[in-house]
Write an enzyme that holds these catalytic residues in place. Structure first.
Site, PDB file in Angstrom:
ATOM      1  N   THR A  20       0.838  -1.214   0.000  1.00 27.68           N
ATOM      2  CA  THR A  20       0.000   0.000   0.000  1.00 27.68           C
ATOM      3  C   THR A  20       0.868   1.257   0.000  1.00 27.68           C
ATOM      4  O   THR A  20       0.712   2.137  -0.850  1.00 27.68           O
ATOM      5  CB  THR A  20      -0.917   0.000   1.250  1.00 27.68           C
ATOM      6  OG1 THR A  20      -1.657  -1.215   1.258  1.00 27.68           O
ATOM      7  CG2 THR A  20      -1.870   1.172   1.233  1.00 27.68           C
ATOM      8  N   VAL A  21       1.814   1.334   0.937  1.00 32.75           N
ATOM      9  CA  VAL A  21       2.594   2.565   1.077  1.00 32.75           C
ATOM     10  C   VAL A  21       3.707   2.632   0.022  1.00 32.75           C
ATOM     11  O   VAL A  21       3.836   3.626  -0.696  1.00 32.75           O
ATOM     12  CB  VAL A  21       3.197   2.682   2.503  1.00 32.75           C
ATOM     13  CG1 VAL A  21       3.875   4.038   2.667  1.00 32.75           C
ATOM     14  CG2 VAL A  21       2.130   2.491   3.567  1.00 32.75           C
ATOM     15  N   LYS A 111       5.926   2.005  12.195  1.00 32.18           N
ATOM     16  CA  LYS A 111       5.751   2.436  13.600  1.00 32.18           C
ATOM     17  C   LYS A 111       6.219   1.380  14.595  1.00 32.18           C
ATOM     18  O   LYS A 111       6.746   1.715  15.656  1.00 32.18           O
ATOM     19  CB  LYS A 111       4.297   2.800  13.885  1.00 32.18           C
ATOM     20  CG  LYS A 111       3.282   1.743  13.520  1.00 32.18           C
ATOM     21  CD  LYS A 111       2.318   2.279  12.507  1.00 32.18           C
ATOM     22  CE  LYS A 111       1.462   1.202  11.915  1.00 32.18           C
ATOM     23  NZ  LYS A 111       0.603   1.690  10.851  1.00 32.18           N
ATOM     24  N   GLU A 135       7.672  10.238   9.150  1.00 33.92           N
ATOM     25  CA  GLU A 135       6.408  11.003   9.231  1.00 33.92           C
ATOM     26  C   GLU A 135       5.192  10.106   8.980  1.00 33.92           C
ATOM     27  O   GLU A 135       4.147  10.284   9.610  1.00 33.92           O
ATOM     28  CB  GLU A 135       6.435  12.140   8.197  1.00 33.92           C
ATOM     29  CG  GLU A 135       5.233  13.052   8.255  1.00 33.92           C
ATOM     30  CD  GLU A 135       5.078  13.732   9.609  1.00 33.92           C
ATOM     31  OE1 GLU A 135       5.973  14.472  10.016  1.00 33.92           O
ATOM     32  OE2 GLU A 135       4.044  13.490  10.275  1.00 33.92           O
ATOM     33  N   VAL A 138       2.985   7.738  11.920  1.00 34.17           N
ATOM     34  CA  VAL A 138       1.905   8.136  12.833  1.00 34.17           C
ATOM     35  C   VAL A 138       0.946   9.062  12.093  1.00 34.17           C
ATOM     36  O   VAL A 138       1.368  10.048  11.499  1.00 34.17           O
ATOM     37  CB  VAL A 138       2.468   8.886  14.070  1.00 34.17           C
ATOM     38  CG1 VAL A 138       1.351   9.173  15.064  1.00 34.17           C
ATOM     39  CG2 VAL A 138       3.577   8.092  14.732  1.00 34.17           C
ATOM     40  N   GLY A 193     -11.673  -5.149   3.298  1.00 35.44           N
ATOM     41  CA  GLY A 193     -10.252  -4.812   3.283  1.00 35.44           C
ATOM     42  C   GLY A 193      -9.903  -3.589   4.127  1.00 35.44           C
ATOM     43  O   GLY A 193      -8.782  -3.096   4.096  1.00 35.44           O
ATOM     44  N   GLU A 196      -7.304  -5.691   8.730  1.00 32.36           N
ATOM     45  CA  GLU A 196      -6.416  -6.794   8.351  1.00 32.36           C
ATOM     46  C   GLU A 196      -7.099  -8.132   8.610  1.00 32.36           C
ATOM     47  O   GLU A 196      -7.978  -8.236   9.472  1.00 32.36           O
ATOM     48  CB  GLU A 196      -5.146  -6.751   9.224  1.00 32.36           C
ATOM     49  CG  GLU A 196      -4.352  -5.475   9.122  1.00 32.36           C
ATOM     50  CD  GLU A 196      -3.511  -5.405   7.859  1.00 32.36           C
ATOM     51  OE1 GLU A 196      -3.218  -6.458   7.287  1.00 32.36           O
ATOM     52  OE2 GLU A 196      -3.196  -4.273   7.447  1.00 32.36           O
ATOM     53  N   LYS A 211       2.086   4.030  17.974  1.00 31.10           N
ATOM     54  CA  LYS A 211       2.075   5.425  17.514  1.00 31.10           C
ATOM     55  C   LYS A 211       2.197   6.403  18.684  1.00 31.10           C
ATOM     56  O   LYS A 211       2.959   7.372  18.617  1.00 31.10           O
ATOM     57  CB  LYS A 211       0.792   5.687  16.719  1.00 31.10           C
ATOM     58  CG  LYS A 211       0.736   4.898  15.418  1.00 31.10           C
ATOM     59  CD  LYS A 211      -0.678   4.917  14.863  1.00 31.10           C
ATOM     60  CE  LYS A 211      -0.784   4.201  13.539  1.00 31.10           C
ATOM     61  NZ  LYS A 211      -2.178   4.019  13.117  1.00 31.10           N
TER      62      LYS A 211
HETATM   63  N1  NAP Z   1      -1.115   0.820   4.974  1.00 29.95           N
HETATM   64  C1  NAP Z   1      -1.125   2.008   5.558  1.00 29.95           C
HETATM   65  O1  NAP Z   1      -2.023   2.827   5.336  1.00 29.95           O
HETATM   66  C2  NAP Z   1      -0.024   2.385   6.511  1.00 29.95           C
HETATM   67  C3  NAP Z   1      -0.127   3.595   7.222  1.00 29.95           C
HETATM   68  C4  NAP Z   1       0.926   3.998   8.030  1.00 29.95           C
HETATM   69  C5  NAP Z   1       2.032   3.181   8.172  1.00 29.95           C
HETATM   70  N2  NAP Z   1       2.083   1.987   7.512  1.00 29.95           N
HETATM   71  C6  NAP Z   1       3.285   1.181   7.682  1.00 29.95           C
HETATM   72  O2  NAP Z   1       3.950   1.085   6.418  1.00 29.95           O
HETATM   73  C7  NAP Z   1       4.622  -0.167   6.316  1.00 29.95           C
HETATM   74  C8  NAP Z   1       4.126  -0.891   5.071  1.00 29.95           C
HETATM   75  O3  NAP Z   1       2.730  -1.080   5.199  1.00 29.95           O
HETATM   76  P1  NAP Z   1       1.838  -1.531   3.941  1.00 29.95           P
HETATM   77  O4  NAP Z   1       0.419  -1.353   4.388  1.00 29.95           O
HETATM   78  O5  NAP Z   1       2.297  -0.869   2.721  1.00 29.95           O
HETATM   79  O6  NAP Z   1       2.176  -3.081   3.912  1.00 29.95           O
HETATM   80  P2  NAP Z   1       1.829  -4.139   2.746  1.00 29.95           P
HETATM   81  O7  NAP Z   1       0.791  -3.582   1.842  1.00 29.95           O
HETATM   82  O8  NAP Z   1       1.583  -5.424   3.426  1.00 29.95           O
HETATM   83  O9  NAP Z   1       3.201  -4.217   1.922  1.00 29.95           O
HETATM   84  C9  NAP Z   1       4.345  -4.801   2.446  1.00 29.95           C
HETATM   85  C10 NAP Z   1       5.366  -4.918   1.343  1.00 29.95           C
HETATM   86  O10 NAP Z   1       6.556  -5.461   1.880  1.00 29.95           O
HETATM   87  C11 NAP Z   1       7.020  -6.522   1.026  1.00 29.95           C
HETATM   88  N3  NAP Z   1       7.749  -7.498   1.814  1.00 29.95           N
HETATM   89  C12 NAP Z   1       7.289  -8.319   2.782  1.00 29.95           C
HETATM   90  N4  NAP Z   1       8.275  -9.071   3.292  1.00 29.95           N
HETATM   91  C13 NAP Z   1       9.390  -8.715   2.618  1.00 29.95           C
HETATM   92  C14 NAP Z   1      10.737  -9.140   2.659  1.00 29.95           C
HETATM   93  N5  NAP Z   1      11.147 -10.080   3.517  1.00 29.95           N
HETATM   94  N6  NAP Z   1      11.610  -8.563   1.811  1.00 29.95           N
HETATM   95  C15 NAP Z   1      11.221  -7.615   0.950  1.00 29.95           C
HETATM   96  N7  NAP Z   1       9.957  -7.170   0.859  1.00 29.95           N
HETATM   97  C16 NAP Z   1       9.042  -7.716   1.685  1.00 29.95           C
HETATM   98  C17 NAP Z   1       5.760  -7.080   0.388  1.00 29.95           C
HETATM   99  O11 NAP Z   1       6.096  -7.743  -0.810  1.00 29.95           O
HETATM  100  P3  NAP Z   1       4.992  -8.362  -1.812  1.00 29.95           P
HETATM  101  O12 NAP Z   1       4.266  -7.166  -2.397  1.00 29.95           O
HETATM  102  O13 NAP Z   1       5.759  -9.082  -2.816  1.00 29.95           O
HETATM  103  O14 NAP Z   1       4.116  -9.210  -0.952  1.00 29.95           O
HETATM  104  C18 NAP Z   1       4.935  -5.808   0.183  1.00 29.95           C
HETATM  105  O15 NAP Z   1       5.271  -5.219  -1.039  1.00 29.95           O
HETATM  106  C19 NAP Z   1       4.333  -0.900   7.624  1.00 29.95           C
HETATM  107  O16 NAP Z   1       5.371  -0.655   8.523  1.00 29.95           O
HETATM  108  C20 NAP Z   1       3.043  -0.235   8.117  1.00 29.95           C
HETATM  109  O17 NAP Z   1       2.889  -0.312   9.513  1.00 29.95           O
HETATM  110  C21 NAP Z   1       1.089   1.585   6.683  1.00 29.95           C
END
Ligand code: NAP
Length: 434
Positions: A20-21, A111, A135, A138, A193, A196, A211
């Site tokens: 997502t990010v 976080k 940034e 949180v 969705g 989680e 956070k």
């Molecule tokens: N989602 C939000 O709105 C949000 C908001 C604030 C903070 N965050 C933080 O941002 C971070 C990412 O969140 P997200 O929601 O983007 O997560 P996500 O959608 O689950 O994406 C995680 C990514 O990491 C990759 N990955 C997983 N294990 C890996 C490894 N061992 N080596 C290399 N790549 C790996 C995955 O690969 P594949 O694509 O191939 O599976 C995927 O592309 C987290 O720390 C989360 O807490 C997220």
């Protein structure tokens, strides 16, 4: 005037994690090649994810692919390492450490990593002169981190408190507005969705605790101390409590707060009642909100998105811009070598108001026994609501207390639970400070 080198430099960005990010960030930078906050350009050169073959919204063939985020972090082709994998330990932590050890700037939205290992990472970053920026970790795109790290350093922050988990706020809002049970709303949020598949981090309060731990460190210039956070999630919030709270003029929100008293700091996440007109009650759906109280700046309120592709990618871009402009700040509010682990506030010094729901036997003297137990504990009643008798002679009673030491409220709960007239464990929910 910025130096010519800053104005003309091309910054090579390595992005680990394309979910997502990370996916949102890469897409933005690809679609906006003119993103040049300091004159120089930010260009994604290398990417890394778990699966190379997974379909993405952009053509990964235009970037160098890395199977291992550590190799991406260490690559001479990476000027800024962006970690968007997630998780407090494992590959995210190892890769961030590898980048910092080489003196490379790191941008992350993680976080869990910052809340649980922030102090050691800050020492590593500052020892190697590498910025470590987060940034997006949180409140997503709502700039809480920079506000505390930078804008509030001219004041002394007394407390920060708000709503930091959009999933929980969405669930509580839906429960109230559509009179639905917790499990029902959670199931739908997972199906759509919004939540989680394993919702523990969100509904258990752990995500909000990560956070608020980070915000406490930024606000008070201390080491993040996640282990000391007191955490209660929303799993036990019943529709009945939401209805009764509304009758008393409140809504229930999952609040996260950090407060300073003397040299102690309390960091807590728990459901709380807020008056319906209060900005926390008026924060609905997945929106986040935060109050910052300072000595000279008495009260600031910010509200905005806490998650999602667009807002989090914007927050990562803001951090990349800081690196490109050469902005230098300690990772938290003070240099890492001066960060101390805060002492928790002694419970005996904490005061508050509470909502108590009791199920009592419908018999003469039950109410008198309840009020006597409260009086013995030194707790006085602010408001009281008695509902019609339920099946089998059970009467729900709800009351709110005046402000009193929390230890007295806990004593009252123990005394009430021991009464023969009280049929279920009393339900205690704190009332948010105005
Ligand atoms: N989602 C939000 O709105 C949000 C908001 C604030 C903070 N965050 C933080 O941002 C971070 C990412 O969140 P997200 O929601 O983007 O997560 P996500 O959608 O689950 O994406 C995680 C990514 O990491 C990759 N990955 C997983 N294990 C890996 C490894 N061992 N080596 C290399 N790549 C790996 C995955 O690969 P594949 O694509 O191939 O599976 C995927 O592309 C987290 O720390 C989360 O807490 C997220």
């Amino acid at each position: 005037m910025l130096p010519d080198l800053v104005m003309s430099k091309v910054w090579k960005i390595g992005v680990a994690g394309l979910g997502t990010v990370g996916g949102g960030l890469v897409k933005y930078l690809v679609e906006h090649p003119g993103f040049a906050p300091a004159g120089g350009k930010a260009v994604v050169t290398g990417v890394c994810a778990r699966s190379r073959s997974r379909p993405r919204d952009f053509d990964i063939a235009t970037f160098d692919w890395y199977d291992d985020p550590v190799l991406l972090a260490q690559s001479p082709q990476t000027d800024i390492f962006v970690e968007l994998i997630g998780g407090s330990d494992g590959p995210a932590k190892v890769a961030v450490e590898a980048a910092l050890a080489l003196g490379k700037p790191v941008v992350t939205a993680n976080k869990a990593l910052i809340a649980e290992h922030g102090a050691e990472l800050a020492r590593l970053a500052e020892a190697h002169g590498a910025p470590l920026l987060f940034e997006a970790a949180v409140m997503g795109g709502t700039p809480a981190v920079k506000m505390l790290r930078e804008a509030m350093v001219g004041d002394e922050v007394i407390s920060v408190a708000g709503i930091l988990n959009g999933t929980c706020n969405y669930i509580l809002t839906e429960m109230e507005s559509h009179e639905r049970a917790f499990a029902d709303v959670l199931g739908e949020a997972q199906a759509k969705g919004y939540a989680e598949a394993d919702p523990t981090m969100d509904i258990g309060g752990f995500d909000a605790a990560h956070k608020i731990t980070i915000l406490a460190a930024l606000a008070f210039g201390c080491a993040p101390n996640y282990a000391a956070a007191e955490i209660e999630g929303v799993e036990r919030v019943e529709l009945l409590d939401i209805r009764l709270a509304r009758e008393l003029g409140y809504r229930i929100r999952l609040t996260a707060s950090a407060e300073k008293a003397g040299d102690g700091i309390s960091v807590r996440v728990h459901p709380a009642l807020a008056p319906i007109a209060h900005p926390l009650s008026q924060t609905v759906g997945a929106t986040n909100a935060l109050f910052i109280k300072g000595v000279r700046i008495p009260r600031i309120f910010i509200q905005g998105p806490g998650a999602g592709e667009g807002p989090t990618a914007a927050a990562c871009c803001a951090d990349i811009a800081d690196v490109m402009t050469g902005a230098v700040r300690p990772v938290f509010q003070k240099p890492a070598t001066q960060l101390k682990t805060p002492k928790p506030i002694d419970a005996a010094h904490r005061t508050g108001q509470a909502y108590l729901r009791l199920m009592v036997r419908d018999e003469a003297g039950a109410l008198a026994a309840v009020t006597e137990a409260l009086a013995e504990a030194g707790v006085s009643i602010d408001s009281f609501l008695q509902k019609p008798v339920e099946d089998e002679g059970r009467v729900p009673i709800v009351l709110t207390t005046h402000e009193v030491a929390e230890t007295k409220i806990m004593d009252a709960v123990t005394r009430l639970a021991a009464l023969p007239q009280v049929l279920e464990s009393p339900r205690l929910i704190r009332i948010a400070r105005a």
